[in-house]
Design a protein around this motif. Structure first.
Motif, PDB file in Angstrom:
ATOM      1  N   VAL A 134       9.715   2.501   8.702  1.00  0.00           N
ATOM      2  CA  VAL A 134       9.109   1.538   7.773  1.00  0.00           C
ATOM      3  C   VAL A 134       9.112   2.115   6.362  1.00  0.00           C
ATOM      4  O   VAL A 134       9.475   1.439   5.393  1.00  0.00           O
ATOM      5  CB  VAL A 134       7.681   1.166   8.203  1.00  0.00           C
ATOM      6  N   GLY A 135       8.718   3.366   6.241  1.00  0.00           N
ATOM      7  CA  GLY A 135       8.698   4.006   4.931  1.00  0.00           C
ATOM      8  C   GLY A 135      10.078   4.095   4.317  1.00  0.00           C
ATOM      9  O   GLY A 135      10.261   3.845   3.118  1.00  0.00           O
TER      10      GLY A 135
ATOM     11  N   LYS B  98       5.176   6.278   3.580  1.00  0.00           N
ATOM     12  CA  LYS B  98       5.253   7.602   4.201  1.00  0.00           C
ATOM     13  C   LYS B  98       5.498   7.533   5.701  1.00  0.00           C
ATOM     14  O   LYS B  98       5.517   8.563   6.368  1.00  0.00           O
ATOM     15  CB  LYS B  98       3.944   8.361   3.937  1.00  0.00           C
ATOM     16  N   LYS B  99       5.684   6.319   6.257  1.00  0.00           N
ATOM     17  CA  LYS B  99       5.702   6.140   7.705  1.00  0.00           C
ATOM     18  C   LYS B  99       7.101   5.865   8.242  1.00  0.00           C
ATOM     19  O   LYS B  99       7.563   4.729   8.262  1.00  0.00           O
ATOM     20  CB  LYS B  99       4.764   5.004   8.104  1.00  0.00           C
ATOM     21  N   GLY B 100       7.806   6.896   8.667  1.00  0.00           N
ATOM     22  CA  GLY B 100       9.038   6.779   9.424  1.00  0.00           C
ATOM     23  C   GLY B 100      10.026   5.752   8.921  1.00  0.00           C
ATOM     24  O   GLY B 100      10.336   5.684   7.722  1.00  0.00           O
TER      25      GLY B 100
ATOM     26  N   GLY C 191       0.513   4.090   1.264  1.00  0.00           N
ATOM     27  CA  GLY C 191       0.604   4.787   2.533  1.00  0.00           C
ATOM     28  C   GLY C 191       1.758   4.327   3.401  1.00  0.00           C
ATOM     29  O   GLY C 191       2.279   5.106   4.216  1.00  0.00           O
ATOM     30  N   LEU C 192       2.186   3.071   3.257  1.00  0.00           N
ATOM     31  CA  LEU C 192       3.279   2.551   4.066  1.00  0.00           C
ATOM     32  C   LEU C 192       4.603   3.250   3.779  1.00  0.00           C
ATOM     33  O   LEU C 192       5.502   3.259   4.615  1.00  0.00           O
ATOM     34  CB  LEU C 192       3.441   1.048   3.837  1.00  0.00           C
TER      35      LEU C 192
ATOM     36  N   ARG D  90      11.143   2.249   0.873  1.00  0.00           N
ATOM     37  CA  ARG D  90      11.718   2.993  -0.250  1.00  0.00           C
ATOM     38  C   ARG D  90      13.139   2.513  -0.547  1.00  0.00           C
ATOM     39  O   ARG D  90      13.522   2.346  -1.706  1.00  0.00           O
ATOM     40  CB  ARG D  90      11.724   4.498   0.055  1.00  0.00           C
TER      41      ARG D  90
ATOM     42  N   LYS E  34       0.836  -1.196   0.000  1.00  0.00           N
ATOM     43  CA  LYS E  34       0.000   0.000   0.000  1.00  0.00           C
ATOM     44  C   LYS E  34       0.874   1.251   0.000  1.00  0.00           C
ATOM     45  O   LYS E  34       1.849   1.347   0.741  1.00  0.00           O
ATOM     46  CB  LYS E  34      -0.909   0.003   1.226  1.00  0.00           C
TER      47      LYS E  34
END
Length: 256
Positions: free
Chosen positions: A81-82, A77-79, A74-75, A86, A72
């Motif tokens: 984890v993101g 964009k999260k700290g 949205g994942l 990436r 997804k």
């Protein structure tokens, strides 16, 4: 096969994940010769355990062509984890897009850059009672027909014995064997240059899923059921049964 385009984050993840995987599961890995040495391609993999993305990534990492999984958007964009998503080159899926092809634009771009994109065509853990592949969703077929890239069917079995679907605790002993078999590319040429409509995508998806199931039959040494488990049909049947039961209860209540 040359190791390339792996990068720091993927190597870091391998350093973290490989030791426990080696400790917990034995390996029976075959078909690596069917993983393309060059160019973009798709792997279509069956999904039967929350552990199997790690176990399968270990298999393909050892071929030198690391998989880029879909997740997804949205994942990303999260700290931490993101950053990890990436950094390891995972593929965002834009589910909010109203255009189905646009939802997979990052996957198409990755294939065209020469990457491997790993699809779980079932979309979730199989709900087939005996662990066979369910009906697939059309994303893998859509990207394959758009790019005309090779589609490698891959079956795996064993991670589900370590951690069965929806189980809360692993079954560590005795030590399980993770079996993987990658088959030759699926021939989708008859679908090329035709209108990409729902019927075409459904048919192409069925061809891909049939190829994955054949590989799993070879691993398990048994034949899959003739009727493929379709969660949508099961839900419809359950709703009809519940409605019929409710109606019967109402009629029984009115009769008394």
């Amino acid at each position: 096969m040359p190791r390339r385009r792996i990068g720091f984050w993927y190597r870091f993840a391998a350093v973290l994940c490989k030791p426990p995987l080696v400790l917990l599961i034995k390996r029976d890995w075959r078909g690596m010769e069917n993983i393309p040495a060059e160019g973009g391609f798709i792997t279509a993999v069956n999904h039967n355990s929350h552990v199997d993305p790690f176990a399968y990534a270990h298999y393909q990492y050892n071929t030198g062509r690391v998989p880029r999984f879909l997740a997804k958007a949205g994942l990303f964009k999260k700290g931490f984890v993101g950053a990890a998503m990436r950094g390891t080159g995972q593929i965002p899926v834009y589910r909010e897009s109203t255009d189905a092809l646009s939802a997979f634009r990052a996957a198409i771009d990755a294939v065209e850059r020469g990457e491997c994109v790993a699809f779980y065509p079932e979309g979730t853990l199989t709900r087939d009672p005996d662990g066979w592949p369910m009906t697939g969703k059309t994303g893998a077929a859509r990207v394959a027909l758009q790019t005309k890239c090779p589609v490698i069917p891959v079956a795996q079995w064993g991670a589900n014995e370590l951690l069965p679907p929806y189980a809360k605790k692993p079954d560590i002993l005795p030590r399980k064997t993770h079996r993987v078999l990658a088959g030759p590319p699926v021939d989708l040429s008859r679908f090329y240059d035709r209108e990409m409509n729902p019927d075409l995508l459904k048919e192409a998806t069925e061809v891909i899923m049939a190829a994955v199931t054949v590989q799993l039959e070879l691993i398990r040494g048994e034949k899959a059921p003739e009727n493929v488990y379709d969660p949508r049909e099961v839900r419809i049947a359950q709703r009809r049964k519940a409605a019929a039961k409710s109606k019967a209860q109402q009629e029984e209540g009115q009769g008394t």
